[in-house]
Structure formats: C-alpha cells, structure tokens
Write an enzyme that holds these catalytic residues in place. Structure first.
Site, mmCIF file in Angstrom:
data_model
loop_
_atom_site.group_PDB
_atom_site.id
_atom_site.type_symbol
_atom_site.label_atom_id
_atom_site.label_comp_id
_atom_site.label_asym_id
_atom_site.label_seq_id
_atom_site.Cartn_x
_atom_site.Cartn_y
_atom_site.Cartn_z
ATOM 1 C CD GLN A 134 -6.783 13.725 -25.712
ATOM 2 O OE1 GLN A 134 -7.283 14.446 -24.874
ATOM 3 N NE2 GLN A 134 -7.419 13.425 -26.828
ATOM 4 C CG ASP A 167 -4.550 5.687 -28.961
ATOM 5 O OD1 ASP A 167 -5.654 6.258 -29.041
ATOM 6 O OD2 ASP A 167 -3.540 6.045 -29.599
ATOM 7 C CE LYS A 193 -8.493 7.557 -23.461
ATOM 8 N NZ LYS A 193 -7.283 6.994 -24.074
ATOM 9 N N GLY A 238 -9.840 9.268 -30.216
ATOM 10 C CA GLY A 238 -10.471 8.254 -31.063
ATOM 11 C C GLY A 238 -10.738 7.060 -30.169
ATOM 12 C CG HIS A 239 -12.359 7.390 -26.825
ATOM 13 N ND1 HIS A 239 -12.872 8.058 -25.751
ATOM 14 C CD2 HIS A 239 -11.053 7.782 -26.914
ATOM 15 C CE1 HIS A 239 -11.937 8.829 -25.221
ATOM 16 N NE2 HIS A 239 -10.825 8.681 -25.914
HETATM 17 P P1 GDP Z 1 -8.928 4.654 -26.525
HETATM 18 O O1 GDP Z 1 -8.524 5.868 -27.294
HETATM 19 O O2 GDP Z 1 -8.269 4.586 -25.192
HETATM 20 O O3 GDP Z 1 -10.416 4.479 -26.426
HETATM 21 O O4 GDP Z 1 -8.376 3.407 -27.346
HETATM 22 P P2 GDP Z 1 -8.455 3.203 -28.949
HETATM 23 O O5 GDP Z 1 -9.843 2.883 -29.309
HETATM 24 O O6 GDP Z 1 -7.805 4.332 -29.654
HETATM 25 O O7 GDP Z 1 -7.497 1.977 -29.122
HETATM 26 C C1 GDP Z 1 -7.724 0.763 -28.474
HETATM 27 C C2 GDP Z 1 -7.841 -0.317 -29.547
HETATM 28 O O8 GDP Z 1 -7.710 -1.569 -28.939
HETATM 29 C C3 GDP Z 1 -9.198 -0.346 -30.238
HETATM 30 O O9 GDP Z 1 -9.012 -0.803 -31.543
HETATM 31 C C4 GDP Z 1 -9.990 -1.336 -29.405
HETATM 32 O O10 GDP Z 1 -11.036 -1.952 -30.150
HETATM 33 C C5 GDP Z 1 -8.922 -2.329 -29.069
HETATM 34 N N1 GDP Z 1 -9.064 -3.027 -27.788
HETATM 35 C C6 GDP Z 1 -9.557 -2.586 -26.601
HETATM 36 N N2 GDP Z 1 -9.393 -3.509 -25.642
HETATM 37 C C7 GDP Z 1 -8.797 -4.562 -26.218
HETATM 38 C C8 GDP Z 1 -8.316 -5.824 -25.740
HETATM 39 O O11 GDP Z 1 -8.413 -6.153 -24.573
HETATM 40 N N3 GDP Z 1 -7.728 -6.649 -26.656
HETATM 41 C C9 GDP Z 1 -7.556 -6.303 -27.960
HETATM 42 N N4 GDP Z 1 -6.961 -7.179 -28.768
HETATM 43 N N5 GDP Z 1 -7.989 -5.134 -28.442
HETATM 44 C C10 GDP Z 1 -8.581 -4.268 -27.587
HETATM 45 P P1 IMO Z 2 -7.313 9.005 -27.194
HETATM 46 O O1 IMO Z 2 -8.376 9.700 -26.405
HETATM 47 C C1 IMO Z 2 -3.129 8.989 -28.435
HETATM 48 C C2 IMO Z 2 -1.270 12.897 -29.096
HETATM 49 C C3 IMO Z 2 -0.880 13.256 -30.515
HETATM 50 C C4 IMO Z 2 0.340 14.130 -30.246
HETATM 51 C C5 IMO Z 2 -0.056 14.872 -28.972
HETATM 52 C C6 IMO Z 2 -0.617 16.269 -29.214
HETATM 53 O O2 IMO Z 2 -7.792 8.276 -28.393
HETATM 54 O O3 IMO Z 2 -6.438 8.171 -26.299
HETATM 55 P P2 IMO Z 2 -2.945 17.148 -30.142
HETATM 56 O O4 IMO Z 2 -3.614 16.950 -31.465
HETATM 57 O O5 IMO Z 2 -3.748 16.704 -28.976
HETATM 58 O O6 IMO Z 2 -2.435 18.553 -29.968
HETATM 59 O O7 IMO Z 2 -1.634 16.213 -30.211
HETATM 60 O O8 IMO Z 2 -1.048 14.081 -28.339
HETATM 61 N N1 IMO Z 2 -2.683 12.517 -28.918
HETATM 62 C C7 IMO Z 2 -3.098 11.261 -28.713
HETATM 63 N N2 IMO Z 2 -2.411 10.099 -28.696
HETATM 64 N N3 IMO Z 2 -4.450 8.990 -28.188
HETATM 65 C C8 IMO Z 2 -5.150 10.154 -28.175
HETATM 66 O O9 IMO Z 2 -6.441 10.222 -27.782
HETATM 67 C C9 IMO Z 2 -4.482 11.351 -28.488
HETATM 68 N N4 IMO Z 2 -4.864 12.643 -28.588
HETATM 69 C C10 IMO Z 2 -3.750 13.347 -28.843
HETATM 70 O O10 IMO Z 2 -0.566 12.119 -31.266
HETATM 71 O O11 IMO Z 2 1.445 13.321 -29.934
HETATM 72 MG MG MG Z 3 -7.704 6.373 -29.131
#
Ligand code: GDP
Ligand code: IMO
Ligand code: MG
Length: 433
Positions: free
Chosen positions: A225, A13, A16, A40-41
C-alpha cells in the site's frame, strides 16, 4: 551490512514490486511486514509479468530468503495459489526459501464475507476496499480474537478459537448485514488442511532477521500500500487497516528502529488512487485518461481503473517526513513522455487560505484546490535511457525539482516496467561500503 525499508509514498501502486525486485539482488533477506493480498506488486522480467499479492517480491531471485513477518495477514487459499503459480513458472523451487511467522493473522472466510457485505451496505459511503477481508482481520487482531498461523497448526487451539468466534461473526452476518451464515465444520476441515500444509514454512522471522543483521546480512523490508493509505497517517477513513509507513516495518517484523539504515520511498512521477477518498490533484479529463492509458493504470489486484492526477508535492513531503525517507525512487517517468508541460502541485488553497501542509482531516482535504507549478515536458521516448546524463534536460529538471521541493534525494529513476529500465543513482545498500 545494510537494512533498507521500501515504502509506498503516495496511495499505493507506485511500483514497489519492481524496485523490491531490483534491490533484492543486494539483499540476503526480503520481508513483507504488513498488509495482505490487498497488495498487487507487479514484476516484469524480460517478457514475463508476475503479480505478487502475498509472497515477497524477492522470490524471483533463487537463493534469497523471503519472509512473511508477524504484521502481515495471510489468506491461505491465495497463498497456495500464488505459490503454485510461482512453482509452475520455475521460481520458488525450494520451500526453505520462504519463512512465515507464527504470529501472522489468518484471513478467514468470515473476514472476506464481512468486508464485502459492509461495503455493499455502506452504498455510496463505501471505502472502496479490495474485498479481501483486510479490515475485518485487523479488527480481530487488535480485538484479540484473531486466529494466528500458530493456532492453525495446533488443531485443538484452532477448533476452540473458531468455535468461540464464529457465532459472533454469524450473528453479524445474518442479523445486521443480511448475509448467509457460515458453517463451522467445513471451515474447520478446510483450514486444518491449510495449517498442515503451512507447517513447513513456520519460523521465527524476528529471530532470523536479527541474527542475519548481527552476522552482516543485507535485509530488505517490502512495504505494501502507501503512506496515504496508512491507518494512522492516511486519509482516514479512506485507508487500509495496517501501518504502511516505515515504522510498521519494525513492529511488523520485530526488528528495532536503530537497526534500520535507509528508507526508500517509491513515488510515481504523478499520482494514482484506487477506491474512494480525496485525491486533490485528480484529473477527470483527457490528461487524466492519457496518464491512465500510458501508465496502464488498472488495479493489479481488482482490475479497477485507477484514478489519476498530477504529482502532489504536499502529499509527497508528508511521506518524506513521516517515513523519514533517506531517498526517493521516482517511477513511471516515461509515462509523461508525451506531455508538452507537466504540472506539480506545490500547495493547496483551502477556504481562501494557502496551505502547504497536508491537512490532518479528510473533510478539509476534500475542500483543497491545488496550487500549480508548471515545468516543461521532454516530448520524447525516455524508456530506453540507462543513465542520468542521457535523459533530456527537461526530465533532469523535473527530477531536480522533485528533489528540491521534497528535500529528499532521488536515488533511483524508473523509465519502464522492466528491470533494465532503471537508472540507479545511489544504491541504498552501498551506504556502509
Ligand atoms: P506496486 O503495488 O507499488 O508494486 O505497483 P503495481 O505493480 O500495482 O503498479 C505499478 C505498475 O507500473 C505495474 O504495472 C508495473 O509493471 C509498472 N511500472 C513500474 N515501474 C514503471 C515505470 O517506470 N514505467 C512504466 N511505464 N511502468 C512501470
Ligand atoms: P499495493 O501494495 C492501491 C486501497 C483500496 C481501498 C483501501 C482499503 O499494490 O500498492 P483494503 O482492501 O486494504 O481494506 O482497502 O486501500 N488499497 C490499495 N490501493 N494499492 C494497494 O496495494 C492497495 N491496497 C489497498 O483500494 O481504497
Ligand atoms: Mg499494486
């Protein structure tokens, strides 16, 4: 030509999805190489937010080829929901934009059922998985009893494999986990239909990528991840079941390591973690709550509140080393806007000793206390800043500190979720220009 791997450098999270969306502009192909819909991207374009779980985040750019490599595990039900969502929004209008490798392992209903039932049975010793069947499907892959996409499109092969594997799964579900068994005929019908619908996406992704690279294409590898959730290098057993590190991009796509030009690690300006397992810099106070609130730190897949903490340099340095990072994309700097001062963990104290290396075992990590360095905050809104020169002096000092401590250049700074809230310092695709 350049090939760039994007990986999460922390616990996932990190942002990415946003950075992949930004870099897709320069890429010809974008490929996912591991994980499944546990990811979840989030992509924010204008006022529209799109969350991708399985289809590469490059898909919002028409004309850019997206690939799902052999290292990925695919839940067909989730895939079709996502494809429909994208099509309804006006993206992914041409099915030829996406190619899925036949070696992709399919997440079956028993994988989800076993994942959820095992977590329930484990009680307070649970991993905190996303419940998407990720662990069980990778177990079957490594155990050589997985069902691949290539099997699904051949009815006879699929039927034979399902008939062989399901009794074992039902035995486990019924006799050990106390759950209801699953019925073969209904699974067969449902998944045969998925196989038919997936047939049009089938293609040899390794061949496409290697041919593309040979003809001068730019390729972007989208990790899911994060480094500390890696099956080998993460905080085992509190990890996911795939190789989330840069090396996974090669095995997960069939592109050789010498073909890789750059590896960009996405790192938040602080840390978060979803699920169980140690997080040495965790803040269970007002400041932690502030980070969660300002950063909207709730899971993009499960909606769970993310645990939050200050930036952990010991962990990030491990990410730099293991992935061979050539650059860091530092995200969510704006979330620190209100902080009067900002803490960075430079080492740990464990059993009376100073430790500056990420401990190899999780028990030791649990006993680690952070050693802090404090830097001044900027206490103003930087979310509209578009170049380094316009950032407050304290924000630049924070970035410099991250570079010095990690030994890795910061190549991008993100100051908000939108595409335009991005400061690009070095373009990793420009390395060969
Ligand atoms: P990922 O799994 O690595 O793609 O990240 P996620 O989408 O799960 O979580 C990142 C969250 O931060 C999302 O809600 C993005 O829209 C948000 N985000 C990404 N870059 C920035 C930033 O520079 N500032 C803020 N405030 N939010 C950001
Ligand atoms: P993105 O790509 C954050 C975590 C779960 C749990 C562990 C194992 O959005 O960064 P799983 O279902 O993979 O067997 O769970 O890994 N986990 C993540 N945490 N971002 C993710 O993906 C994750 N995908 C799995 O919360 O701790
Ligand atoms: Mg994510």
């Amino acid at each position: 030509m350049a090939t760039v791997i994007i990986v999460g450098s922390q616990w996932g999270d990190e942002g990415k999805g946003k950075i992949v969306d930004i870099y897709t502009e320069y890429a010809d192909e974008v490929v996912r190489f591991q994980g499944g819909n546990n990811a979840g991207h989030t992509l924010v374009v204008g006022n529209e937010t799109t969350v991708m779980h399985i289809i590469p985040s490059g898909i919002l750019h028409a004309g850019k080829r997206c690939l799902i490599g052999n290292g990925v595990v695919l839940d067909p039900q989730v895939f079709f929901q996502e494809a429909e969502m994208l099509k309804a929004k006006g993206y992914f209008q041409d099915d030829a934009q996406l190619v899925i490798d036949p070696a992709v392992n399919i997440i079956m209903p028993y994988h989800r059922a076993i994942d959820i039932a095992r977590e329930k049975k484990a009680g307070c010793r649970k991993i905190g998985t996303t419940g998407r069947g990720i662990g069980p499907v990778y177990e079957d892959k490594v155990g050589r009893r997985g069902i691949r996409l290539g099997d699904l499109v051949h009815g006879q092969v699929f039927a034979a494999k399902l008939r062989e594997v399901l009794p074992e799964k039902n035995f486990l579900l019924e006799k050990f986990l106390g759950e209801a068994p699953l019925e073969e005929a209904s699974i067969y019908d449902e998944y045969m239909a998925y196989g038919e619908s997936l047939r049009k996406y089938l293609g040899n992704t390794s061949r496409i990528l290697n041919d593309g690279i040979a003809s001068g294409h730019n390729v972007l590898f989208e990790g899911a991840q994060g480094t500390l959730l890696d099956i080998d290098h993460g905080t085992y057993p509190f990890v996911t079941s795939s190789s989330t590190v840069a090396g996974g991009a090669c095995t997960g796509t069939g592109v050789g390591p010498c073909r890789i030009d750059a590896v960009v690690g996405i790192a938040k300006a602080y840390v978060t973690r979803v699920g169980e397992g140690p997080l040495p810099t965790e803040l269970q106070d007002e400041t932690g709550e502030l980070l969660r609130r300002e950063g909207h730190e709730y899971g993009a897949t499960t909606g769970r509140p993310r645990r939050t903490g200050w930036l952990d340099m010991v962990a990030l340095k491990k990410g730099v080393e293991i992935n061979g990072l050539t650059g860091i994309a530092l995200t969510k700097l704006d979330v620190l806007n209100q902080m009067a001062s900002i803490r960075i963990c430079t080492a740990y104290r464990c059993d009376g000793q100073l430790v500056d290396e990420f401990p190899p075992d999780v028990d030791m990590l649990t006993r680690c206390e952070p050693v802090w360095e404090e830097v001044p905050g900027w206490r103003c809104d930087i979310s509209g800043t578009t170049c380094m020169e316009d950032l407050p002096r304290q924000a630049r000092f924070f970035i410099d500190t991250v570079e010095k401590m990690s030994g890795c250049p910061v190549v991008l700074v993100s100051v908000g979720p939108r595409r335009d809230q991005t400061i690009q310092i070095v373009n990793p695709f420009g390395l060969r220009d």
